[in-house]
Design an enzyme around this catalytic site. Structure first.
Site, short mmCIF file in Angstrom:
data_model
loop_
_atom_site.label_atom_id
_atom_site.label_comp_id
_atom_site.label_asym_id
_atom_site.label_seq_id
_atom_site.Cartn_x
_atom_site.Cartn_y
_atom_site.Cartn_z
N CYS A 271 0.78 -1.23 0.00
CA CYS A 271 0.00 0.00 0.00
C CYS A 271 0.82 1.29 0.00
O CYS A 271 0.75 2.04 -0.95
CB CYS A 271 -1.00 0.06 1.15
SG CYS A 271 -2.05 -1.37 1.19
N HIS B 259 -2.18 -8.69 0.64
CA HIS B 259 -1.74 -8.95 2.02
C HIS B 259 -1.31 -10.41 2.19
O HIS B 259 -2.15 -11.27 2.40
CB HIS B 259 -2.86 -8.62 3.00
CG HIS B 259 -3.10 -7.16 3.14
ND1 HIS B 259 -2.70 -6.43 4.23
CD2 HIS B 259 -3.66 -6.27 2.29
CE1 HIS B 259 -3.02 -5.17 4.05
NE2 HIS B 259 -3.60 -5.04 2.88
N GLU C 8 0.07 -11.78 4.64
CA GLU C 8 -0.21 -12.26 6.01
C GLU C 8 -1.69 -12.57 6.20
O GLU C 8 -2.08 -13.06 7.25
CB GLU C 8 0.30 -11.23 7.03
CG GLU C 8 -0.55 -9.99 7.25
CD GLU C 8 -0.50 -8.97 6.12
OE1 GLU C 8 0.10 -9.23 5.05
OE2 GLU C 8 -1.12 -7.90 6.28
N ASP D 88 -20.70 -15.97 16.75
CA ASP D 88 -21.40 -15.09 17.68
C ASP D 88 -20.89 -15.47 19.07
O ASP D 88 -21.02 -16.62 19.49
CB ASP D 88 -22.91 -15.32 17.62
CG ASP D 88 -23.52 -14.80 16.32
OD1 ASP D 88 -22.82 -14.13 15.56
OD2 ASP D 88 -24.70 -15.08 16.07
N ASP E 126 -29.03 -5.58 11.08
CA ASP E 126 -29.90 -6.63 11.62
C ASP E 126 -31.36 -6.30 11.28
O ASP E 126 -32.11 -5.85 12.16
CB ASP E 126 -29.74 -6.72 13.15
CG ASP E 126 -28.31 -7.02 13.57
OD1 ASP E 126 -27.70 -7.94 12.99
OD2 ASP E 126 -27.81 -6.35 14.47
O1 1PR Z 1 -24.86 -3.43 17.86
O2 1PR Z 1 -22.54 -2.71 17.39
O3 1PR Z 1 -23.12 -3.85 19.52
O4 1PR Z 1 -23.08 -5.08 17.39
C1 1PR Z 1 -23.67 -6.27 17.83
C2 1PR Z 1 -23.41 -7.31 16.78
O5 1PR Z 1 -23.87 -8.56 17.30
C3 1PR Z 1 -24.16 -7.06 15.50
O6 1PR Z 1 -23.31 -7.36 14.42
C4 1PR Z 1 -25.31 -8.06 15.51
O7 1PR Z 1 -25.56 -8.56 14.23
C5 1PR Z 1 -24.78 -9.15 16.40
N1 1PR Z 1 -25.82 -9.79 17.20
C6 1PR Z 1 -26.45 -9.23 18.25
N2 1PR Z 1 -27.32 -10.13 18.76
C7 1PR Z 1 -27.23 -11.25 18.06
C8 1PR Z 1 -27.96 -12.49 18.27
O8 1PR Z 1 -27.87 -13.44 17.50
N3 1PR Z 1 -28.77 -12.53 19.34
N4 1PR Z 1 -25.93 -11.92 16.14
C9 1PR Z 1 -26.28 -11.03 17.05
C10 1PR Z 1 -26.09 -11.72 14.90
C11 1PR Z 1 -26.28 -12.94 13.06
C12 1PR Z 1 -25.20 -13.48 12.27
C13 1PR Z 1 -25.30 -14.96 12.23
C14 1PR Z 1 -25.92 -15.20 10.88
C15 1PR Z 1 -25.68 -16.55 10.32
N5 1PR Z 1 -25.92 -12.95 14.42
O9 1PR Z 1 -23.98 -13.04 12.66
O10 1PR Z 1 -24.05 -15.45 12.45
O11 1PR Z 1 -27.30 -14.93 10.97
O12 1PR Z 1 -26.31 -17.50 11.08
P1 1PR Z 1 -26.79 -18.85 10.42
O13 1PR Z 1 -25.85 -19.19 9.34
O14 1PR Z 1 -26.73 -19.85 11.53
O15 1PR Z 1 -28.18 -18.61 9.94
P2 1PR Z 1 -23.44 -3.72 18.08
#
Ligand code: 1PR
Length: 534
Positions: A84, A178, A180, A221, A379
Site C-alpha cells: 500500500c 496482504h 499475512e 457469535d 440486523d
Molecule cells: O450493535 O454494534 O453492539 O453489534 C452487535 C453485533 O452482534 C451485530 O453485528 C449483531 O448482528 C450481532 N448480534 C447481536 N445479537 C445477536 C444475536 O444473535 N442474538 N448476532 C447477534 C447476529 C447474526 C449473524 C449470524 C448469521 C448466520 N448474528 O452473525 O451469524 O445470521 O447464522 P446462520 O448461518 O446460523 O443462519 P453492536
C-alpha cells in the site's frame, strides 16, 4: 539451520503490524524492532506494512511523517518489503506512474476487497509458489501498469482493469495484496522473501489473473454464558437460549478453537460478533480482546470483530472514544471492525439532518483507518404493511419475494402484500425508524467499506438466505455486501451468488453443528463455475 532468522520490522505507528508480526513468528523468524535509523541500515531483511488511509498517517501530524526521508533512503538501499504505502503517488514518490482510486462507475465495487489470482511475471521470485492460487486484497487505490514502471512490475491483477499487484527491483519487493492474510499461499510469499535459500527451487508455478472470488465467511457469535465462560453461541432468529427448562445460552464451542479450525478448513475470513457488546463495553470485556490476540497468532485470513463499538463513558466518568476501542481491536489482531447499533443511530441522524458531523464512530474510524477497515452490520426484520405508502421506507411487493421464501409466508399474517426491512439495534431487541435500504445507502456515504447483511427472520433457520433482501441491498450500494443468515446447504450459497450481487456469503450454524464442511460449500461453488479460493 536457517540462513536468516532475524527480520527487522519497522512499526511507524500506522498499519496492521500485529498481523505481520504474528505471521513472521509463525514462520519461525525472530523480530527486531527498529529503534534507530541504524537498525534500518544494518538490517538483512526489512519489512514495513502499508496503511489503510495514507494521508492521516503521513501528514505533518501523522505517525509516519518523520519517516518519509528515511523510507526514501532505504528504498535506495534496496532492502524493503511493504504494501500500500509504496504504491501511493503522493506517498514516497519512488516509482514512476499513476496511482488513483478504482473507478466505481466501471461497475466494480470499491474498495476492492477479496481474493484474486495474479498474472505473475518473470523473476518475481517471492511469488514462485503462488501459481493460480488466490491472494487477499483490500484497497481502494491502485497503481496502473505503464511503460514508465514496467521494469518494476513483478505481477499484475485484474479488477475492472489491470493494476499492479507487486513490484520488484533488486532486493526490493512490494506487494499490494496482504500475504499475512492470504492463508498458506501468503505465508509462502513471506518465506520466499525472508529466506530465499530455504525453499526448494521448484519451477515457478504459472498463474493467470482471475476475477474476484466469492468469499465464504465463518461467523462466530460470542458471548458469556450463565456460568461466566466466553462461548460461541448461535441463535434462532437471534434467540440464543435453549428451549429447555434451564433456558441456557447455547454453547457451540470455544471461540479461538473454532476460529483455528475454520481457518484450516478453508474459511476465507472469520468474523467475531460480541453479541452482548451493546450491554458491555468492549474495553471492559478483555476476554474478547484475548480471543482476537490468540486467534490472530495462528489464523492468517482477515479477522473482523464487532459488538459494542461506540463512544462510552464508564461509571467513574472516564470517556472512551470509539476510536480507542477500534485501535485496541486493531492492535489485538483485527483487520476490520464491525459496527451495528451505533451505525443505525448515525444513519438516522444523517438522514434527518442531511449533515455529516464526522463525529460518529463510523465516520471517525473510517477516516483514520480507511473505509475498508469498517464493516456495518445490519440486523433487519421483515415488517408487513398493507400499502407502500404506509411507511416512508423502501417497500417490497410481497409476491416478488422469492418463492423459496425461506419458510416465511409470502404474505403477512393478515394477508398484507407489502413489506419493508426494519433495522434493529441491541441485537434485534429494538426496531428503529429506518429501513435496511435507507441505512445501507446512508452508511456507504458515511464511510462504511462493506455491509454485513443479516436477516433476523432467516437467522438459524437453515432454509436459505433472504435473496430478496440481499438483492435489494447489493443492488443499491457500490461497496461489497456480505449475505448472511439462513444458510443450510451448499446450494444456498450458489443460489445467493447466482441470484444477487452479494460479494460474499457468511454462515454460522451449519459450520458449528458440523452439518456442512466449508470445503463442501466451496466444491459445490466450483461445480457451479463460481470463482472461489480452494
Ligand atoms: O450493535 O454494534 O453492539 O453489534 C452487535 C453485533 O452482534 C451485530 O453485528 C449483531 O448482528 C450481532 N448480534 C447481536 N445479537 C445477536 C444475536 O444473535 N442474538 N448476532 C447477534 C447476529 C447474526 C449473524 C449470524 C448469521 C448466520 N448474528 O452473525 O451469524 O445470521 O447464522 P446462520 O448461518 O446460523 O443462519 P453492536
Amino acid at each position: 539451520v536457517r540462513a536468516l532468522t532475524l527480520v527487522t520490522l519497522l512499526d511507524y505507528g500506522a498499519g496492521n503490524v500485529c498481523s505481520i508480526r504474528n505471521a513472521l513468528r509463525h514462520l519461525g523468524f525472530s523480530i527486531k524492532d527498529v529503534k534507530t535509523p541504524g537498525d534500518i541500515l544494518n538490517a538483512d531483511r526489512l519489512i514495513f506494512t502499508g496503511v489503510g488511509a495514507f494521508a492521516p498517517a503521513m501528514d505533518e501530524n501523522g505517525p509516519g511523517f518523520a519517516l518519509l526521508p528515511l523510507l526514501n533512503t532505504i528504498i535506495i538501499y534496496d532492502i524493503i518489503y511493504s504494501n500500500c504505502v509504496f504504491m501511493s503517488v503522493k506517498g514516497l514518490g519512488v516509482i514512476p506512474g499513476t496511482v488513483g482510486r478504482f473507478d466505481s462507475s466501471a461497475g466494480i465495487r470499491v474498495p476492492h476487497i477479496g481474493l484474486n489470482a495474479l498474472q505473475v511475471g518473470k523473476d518475481s521470485e517471492i511469488l514462485d509458489d503462488v501459481g493460480s492460487r488466490h491472494v487477499y486484497f483490500v484497497h481502494s487505490y491502485r497503481a496502473i501498469p505503464s511503460n514508465e514502471n514496467k521494469d518494476w512490475i513483478s505481477s499484475t491483477c485484474h479488477y475492472g482493469e489491470s493494476f499492479i499487484s507487486s513490484i520488484r527491483r533488486g532486493n526490493v519487493h512490494a506487494v499490494q495484496f496482504h500475504p499475512e492474510k492470504s492463508g498458506e499461499v501468503g505465508l509462502s510469499v513471506l518465506r520466499r522473501f525472508l529466506d530465499p535459500q530455504s525453499p526448494s527451487k521448484q519451477k515457478p508455478m504459472e498463474g493467470k489473473a482471475s476475477k474476484l472470488a466469492k468469499r465464504v465467511i465463518a461467523c462466530l457469535d460470542v458471548r458469556t454464558n450463565d456460568k461466566g465462560d466466553l462461548v460461541v453461541t448461535k441463535g434462532d432468529q437471534y434467540d440464543v437460549r435453549e428451549q429447555s427448562n434451564e433456558n441456557e445460552v447455547r454453547n457451540l464451542g470455544k471461540p479461538v478453537d473454532l476460529a483455528g479450525q475454520y481457518y484450516k478448513e478453508g474459511a476465507d475470513e472469520i468474523s467475531f460478533l460480541n453479541i452482548t457488546g451493546f450491554r458491555d463495553f468492549p474495553l471492559g470485556d478483555l476476554p474478547m480482546i484475548q480471543v482476537l490476540r490468540y486467534t490472530s497468532e495462528n489464523v492468517f485470513v482477515p479477522l473482523t470483530v464487532g459488538g459494542g463499538i461506540r463512544d462510552f463513558t464508564d461509571a467513574t466518568g472516564r470517556y472512551y472514544s470509539s476510536l480507542e476501542v477500534a485501535a485496541e481491536y486493531f492492535r489485538s489482531g483485527a483487520d476490520k471492525i464491525s459496527i451495528g447499533s451505533d451505525a443505525v443511530y448515525a444513519a438516522e441522524e444523517f438522514i434527518k439532518s442531511g449533515v455529516k458531523t464526522g463525529k460518529s464512530s463510523l465516520e471517525q474510524i473510517s477516516r483514520v483507518y480507511g473505509n475498508q477497515a469498517v464493516v456495518v452490520s445490519i440486523d433487519p426484520r421483515r415488517v408487513y404493511v398493507n400499502h407502500p405508502d404506509d411507511v416512508p421506507y423502501k417497500v417490497m411487493f410481497s409476491p416478488l419475494f422469492s418463492l423459496l421464501c425461506h419458510g416465511l409466508n409470502e404474505h403477512g399474517p393478515n394477508g398484507e402484500e407489502y413489506a419493508w426491512y426494519q433495522c434493529t439495534v441491541s441485537g434485534g431487541r429494538e426496531g428503529r425508524p429506518i429501513g435496511a435500504y435507507e441505512l445501507a445507502k446512508a452508511v456507504e456515504e458515511l464511510g462504511a467499506g462493506e455491509i454485513l447483511l443479516n436477516c433476523i427472520d432467516c437467522d438459524g433457520q437453515g432454509k436459505g438466505f433472504d435473496t430478496d433482501l440481499v438483492k435489494l441491498i447489493s443492488d443499491s450500494v457500490g461497496i461489497p455486501v456480505i449475505a448472511s443468515s439462513g444458510a443450510g446447504t451448499p446450494e444456498h450459497f450458489s443460489e445467493v451468488f447466482e441470484t444477487t450481487n452479494a460479494s460474499d456469503a457468511l454462515a454460522a450454524g451449519i459450520f458449528h453443528r458440523k452439518e456442512v464442511p466449508i470445503q463442501s460449500v466451496k466444491e459445490h461453488l466450483v461445480e457451479k463455475s463460481i470463482e472461489v479460493r480452494m
